[in-house]
Design a protein around this motif. Structure first.
Motif, short mmCIF file in Angstrom:
data_model
loop_
_atom_site.label_atom_id
_atom_site.label_comp_id
_atom_site.label_asym_id
_atom_site.label_seq_id
_atom_site.Cartn_x
_atom_site.Cartn_y
_atom_site.Cartn_z
N GLU A 1 0.84 -1.20 0.00
CA GLU A 1 0.00 0.00 0.00
C GLU A 1 0.87 1.24 0.00
O GLU A 1 1.75 1.39 0.84
CB GLU A 1 -0.92 0.01 1.22
N VAL B 1 -8.93 6.07 3.24
CA VAL B 1 -8.79 5.34 4.51
C VAL B 1 -8.78 6.35 5.64
O VAL B 1 -7.93 7.24 5.68
CB VAL B 1 -7.48 4.52 4.53
N LYS C 1 -5.88 -0.79 -6.73
CA LYS C 1 -7.13 -0.15 -6.34
C LYS C 1 -6.79 1.07 -5.50
O LYS C 1 -5.71 1.15 -4.89
CB LYS C 1 -8.04 -1.09 -5.57
N ARG D 1 -12.42 1.87 5.11
CA ARG D 1 -12.07 2.15 3.71
C ARG D 1 -13.31 2.47 2.89
O ARG D 1 -14.33 1.83 3.03
CB ARG D 1 -11.37 0.94 3.09
N THR D 2 -13.14 3.48 2.03
CA THR D 2 -14.15 3.82 1.04
C THR D 2 -13.50 3.64 -0.32
O THR D 2 -12.49 4.28 -0.62
CB THR D 2 -14.62 5.29 1.20
N ALA D 3 -14.06 2.75 -1.13
CA ALA D 3 -13.48 2.47 -2.45
C ALA D 3 -13.63 3.70 -3.35
O ALA D 3 -14.71 4.26 -3.49
CB ALA D 3 -14.17 1.28 -3.09
N ASP E 1 -8.28 3.63 -2.48
CA ASP E 1 -9.27 3.76 -1.40
C ASP E 1 -9.00 5.02 -0.60
O ASP E 1 -7.86 5.49 -0.51
CB ASP E 1 -9.18 2.58 -0.42
N SER F 1 -12.07 0.89 -8.33
CA SER F 1 -12.02 -0.57 -8.29
C SER F 1 -10.68 -1.06 -8.81
O SER F 1 -10.00 -0.34 -9.54
CB SER F 1 -13.14 -1.15 -9.15
#
Length: 128
Positions: A35, A68, A64, A74-76, A66, A79
């Protein structure tokens, strides 16, 4: 992995309160699940646009993006995008309101990733 060490936000008053920021992460053979943190946003920001521009990161790789928060929720934002070949992916969803201080992060999956990703973020700072 190389990622930004100084997170700054620049106001773009030419277009009102719309802001644009560019974040870059260089993956250096990181395994799936790596990440990279791209931005830190203050509370009350509305994300209205996001673009991922990537090098060819390796066979079977995806990335992906996100949002955070400090609690790890987490909010996408984007995708998982195929990053085996160089390309660009745009966020095409509705604006996302981030009520709390948030970090925008990119996470790899699939195989080991080697190369650079740039994320262009467009957001509106609403304020408290």
């Amino acid at each position: 992995m190389k990622e930004p060490t100084i997170h700054n936000l620049q106001m773009n008053t030419t277009y009102g309160n719309l802001n644009a920021a560019v974040g870059r992460v260089e993956f250096e053979g990181e395994a799936a699940g790596a990440e990279g943190r791209l931005f830190k946003l203050p509370p009350m920001c509305k994300v209205v646009g996001l673009k991922l521009v990537n090098d060819a990161l390796g066979a079977s790789t995806t990335v992906k993006v996100d949002a955070v928060d400090k609690a790890g929720n987490r909010t996408a934002m984007l995708s998982p995008a195929n990053t085996a070949t160089a390309g660009r992916v745009d966020y095409d969803g509705a604006p996302v309101m981030l009520d709390v201080a948030t970090t925008i992060a990119a996470t790899t999956a699939g195989g080991a990733a080697t190369g650079v990703i740039d994320v262009v973020l467009q957001y509106i700072y609403i304020g408290a």
